[in-house]
Design a protein around this motif. Sequence first.
Motif, mmCIF file in Angstrom:
data_model
loop_
_atom_site.group_PDB
_atom_site.id
_atom_site.type_symbol
_atom_site.label_atom_id
_atom_site.label_comp_id
_atom_site.label_asym_id
_atom_site.label_seq_id
_atom_site.Cartn_x
_atom_site.Cartn_y
_atom_site.Cartn_z
ATOM 1 N N VAL A 185 0.848 -1.186 0.000
ATOM 2 C CA VAL A 185 0.000 0.000 0.000
ATOM 3 C C VAL A 185 0.883 1.236 0.000
ATOM 4 O O VAL A 185 1.813 1.338 0.803
ATOM 5 N N THR A 186 0.604 2.165 -0.908
ATOM 6 C CA THR A 186 1.339 3.416 -0.981
ATOM 7 C C THR A 186 0.528 4.512 -0.310
ATOM 8 O O THR A 186 -0.612 4.764 -0.687
ATOM 9 N N VAL A 187 1.126 5.108 0.720
ATOM 10 C CA VAL A 187 0.514 6.245 1.417
ATOM 11 C C VAL A 187 1.500 7.398 1.308
ATOM 12 O O VAL A 187 2.679 7.177 1.026
ATOM 13 N N PRO A 188 1.064 8.636 1.514
ATOM 14 C CA PRO A 188 1.983 9.768 1.365
ATOM 15 C C PRO A 188 3.241 9.597 2.228
ATOM 16 O O PRO A 188 3.153 9.458 3.441
ATOM 17 N N GLY A 189 4.395 9.537 1.579
ATOM 18 C CA GLY A 189 5.663 9.461 2.287
ATOM 19 C C GLY A 189 6.104 8.072 2.690
ATOM 20 O O GLY A 189 7.155 7.909 3.299
ATOM 21 N N SER A 190 5.339 7.032 2.359
ATOM 22 C CA SER A 190 5.729 5.695 2.808
ATOM 23 C C SER A 190 5.038 4.606 1.998
ATOM 24 O O SER A 190 4.053 4.846 1.305
ATOM 25 N N LYS A 191 5.592 3.390 2.099
ATOM 26 C CA LYS A 191 4.967 2.206 1.516
ATOM 27 C C LYS A 191 4.872 1.160 2.627
ATOM 28 O O LYS A 191 5.829 0.945 3.366
ATOM 29 N N LEU A 192 3.716 0.544 2.728
ATOM 30 C CA LEU A 192 3.507 -0.499 3.731
ATOM 31 C C LEU A 192 3.334 -1.827 3.004
ATOM 32 O O LEU A 192 2.686 -1.892 1.965
ATOM 33 N N TYR A 193 3.913 -2.906 3.563
ATOM 34 C CA TYR A 193 3.917 -4.192 2.873
ATOM 35 C C TYR A 193 3.521 -5.305 3.832
ATOM 36 O O TYR A 193 3.914 -5.316 4.994
ATOM 37 N N VAL A 194 2.738 -6.245 3.303
ATOM 38 C CA VAL A 194 2.316 -7.392 4.093
ATOM 39 C C VAL A 194 2.265 -8.616 3.182
ATOM 40 O O VAL A 194 1.947 -8.499 1.995
ATOM 41 N N GLU A 195 2.617 -9.797 3.720
ATOM 42 C CA GLU A 195 2.642 -11.018 2.911
ATOM 43 C C GLU A 195 2.210 -12.198 3.772
ATOM 44 O O GLU A 195 2.657 -12.336 4.900
ATOM 45 N N LYS A 196 1.328 -13.034 3.236
ATOM 46 C CA LYS A 196 0.831 -14.200 3.978
ATOM 47 C C LYS A 196 0.751 -15.401 3.040
ATOM 48 O O LYS A 196 0.498 -15.266 1.845
ATOM 49 N N ILE A 197 0.921 -16.593 3.615
ATOM 50 C CA ILE A 197 0.798 -17.843 2.858
ATOM 51 C C ILE A 197 -0.231 -18.726 3.550
ATOM 52 O O ILE A 197 -0.124 -18.976 4.749
ATOM 53 N N CYS A 198 -1.243 -19.186 2.789
ATOM 54 C CA CYS A 198 -2.311 -20.024 3.347
ATOM 55 C C CYS A 198 -2.718 -21.102 2.348
ATOM 56 O O CYS A 198 -2.102 -21.252 1.304
ATOM 57 N N ASP A 199 -3.804 -21.828 2.680
ATOM 58 C CA ASP A 199 -4.330 -22.872 1.796
ATOM 59 C C ASP A 199 -5.034 -22.301 0.567
ATOM 60 O O ASP A 199 -4.981 -22.879 -0.509
ATOM 61 N N THR A 200 -5.736 -21.183 0.741
ATOM 62 C CA THR A 200 -6.473 -20.592 -0.378
ATOM 63 C C THR A 200 -6.080 -19.125 -0.533
ATOM 64 O O THR A 200 -5.629 -18.495 0.424
ATOM 65 N N PHE A 201 -6.286 -18.589 -1.727
ATOM 66 C CA PHE A 201 -5.983 -17.179 -1.962
ATOM 67 C C PHE A 201 -6.912 -16.287 -1.149
ATOM 68 O O PHE A 201 -6.502 -15.241 -0.657
ATOM 69 N N GLU A 202 -8.167 -16.721 -1.011
ATOM 70 C CA GLU A 202 -9.126 -15.922 -0.243
ATOM 71 C C GLU A 202 -8.653 -15.748 1.195
ATOM 72 O O GLU A 202 -8.682 -14.654 1.747
ATOM 73 N N GLU A 203 -8.205 -16.858 1.784
ATOM 74 C CA GLU A 203 -7.719 -16.820 3.163
ATOM 75 C C GLU A 203 -6.465 -15.944 3.278
ATOM 76 O O GLU A 203 -6.335 -15.152 4.205
ATOM 77 N N SER A 204 -5.553 -16.083 2.320
ATOM 78 C CA SER A 204 -4.323 -15.280 2.314
ATOM 79 C C SER A 204 -4.646 -13.792 2.225
ATOM 80 O O SER A 204 -4.102 -12.985 2.977
ATOM 81 N N VAL A 205 -5.526 -13.423 1.303
ATOM 82 C CA VAL A 205 -5.896 -12.020 1.113
ATOM 83 C C VAL A 205 -6.585 -11.484 2.364
ATOM 84 O O VAL A 205 -6.308 -10.372 2.812
ATOM 85 N N ASP A 206 -7.456 -12.315 2.946
ATOM 86 C CA ASP A 206 -8.163 -11.931 4.178
ATOM 87 C C ASP A 206 -7.169 -11.579 5.290
ATOM 88 O O ASP A 206 -7.284 -10.536 5.938
#
Length: 99
Positions: free
Chosen positions: A58-79
Motif C-alpha cells: 500500500v502506498t501512502v503519502p511518504g511511505s509504503k507499507l507491505y504485508v505477505e501471507k501464505i495459506c491454503d487458499t488465496f481468499e484466506e491469504s488475502v483476508d
Amino acid sequence: MEIKMKSIHFDATESLQAFIEKKVAKLEKSYEDVQKAEVQLKVVKPATVLNKQASIEVTVPGSKLYVEKICDTFEESVDQCVDSMKVQLTKFKEKMRNR
C-alpha cells in the motif's frame, strides 16, 4: 484508491478478482489517504499444502507499507493480509497524528 492485481504463474478467476477488490477497498476505512494498493498472488511449491501466497503493498503519502501471507487458499491469504494491513495503517495514522 487505485488497486492493481498481479497473478504470477496462473490466471486469477473473475470471482477471485472481485473478492480481492472488495476486501482491499475496505482499507480506505482505516486510512483515507491510501493512494495505491498492489496485490500480488503467487503459487509457491505447487505440491505442498500451504502454497497460496498473497502480498499487499500500500502506498501512502511518504511511505509504503507491505504485508505477505501464505495459506491454503488465496481468499484466506488475502483476508489475513487485509487484516494485518489494517493494523499497520492504524499505527501509521497514529504516528502521523503525533507529528
